[in-house]
Design a protein around this motif. Sequence first.
Motif: not given
Length: 267
Positions: A142-167
């Motif tokens: 997780x940290x290596x992905x964040x280090x290498x491409x923070x914006x890409x990591x954010x786009x991929x991880x934020x919806x997972x962290x938030x949950x509620x894929x129907x929203x």
Amino acid sequence: MDVQSRNNVVVTGRPDGPVVMLAHGFGCDQNMWRLVVPALAEDHRVVLFDYVGSGRSDLSAWSRERYSSLEGYARDVLEICRELDLREVAFVGHSVSAMVGALAGVTEPERFAKLVMIGPSPRYTDDGDYRGGFSGADIEELLESLDSNYLGWSAAMAPVIMGNPERPELGQELTNSFCATDPDIARVFARTTFLSDSRADLVKVRTPTLVLECSQDVIAPRGVGAFVQASIPGSRLVTLDATGHCPQLSAPDATSRAILSFLGDSR
């Protein structure tokens, strides 16, 4: 430095009401509380702020040395309390801020009347019989992905962290919040968050505490909430009928009711 400007402190609600202080988690700012503030502000003086490095705080006040430990964030909290002369504070901390609140309460217990921990985790990495939800390899990846491409990591991880894929709008909001954070500061905050181990601090907490967990949360699984509750003497555990790691956005009414009930609101 003016602490109120440094941390973008905003005070709202009933001026003579009991104080509720709301503290955001990693990659977020005080705007994440906007859906629960109206209910709390009816009868309470609500104090909102941004940690240095987040939101509309003064970024020039950020230092890697201070904010490479949770104690640095606890200092922000205590300095705001001193600046505003806050006492008998009900501190509501989301995610990593739950542990920040615990540290602040242990350091200056006379300032805090109650502690509400939303989605807390004292350690994210599994350790023997303790199950934090992630292996050491998971966190390093997780940290290596964040280090290498923070914006890409954010786009991929934020919806997972938030949950509620129907929203999907909720995941997009968290993505936008992550992406608005300076990547260099976010990398330090992420390591501070995901590599911390605050388990030994929990047993020192003497402030009456409510642990709020969601029924499904990939960041702070159910077993973690039970561990926190068992570690803090006399604390209470409530499981919200909500999913994801940010119930103040996905289930604001249920979150507000749980907080108000714990604070003693008659409603």
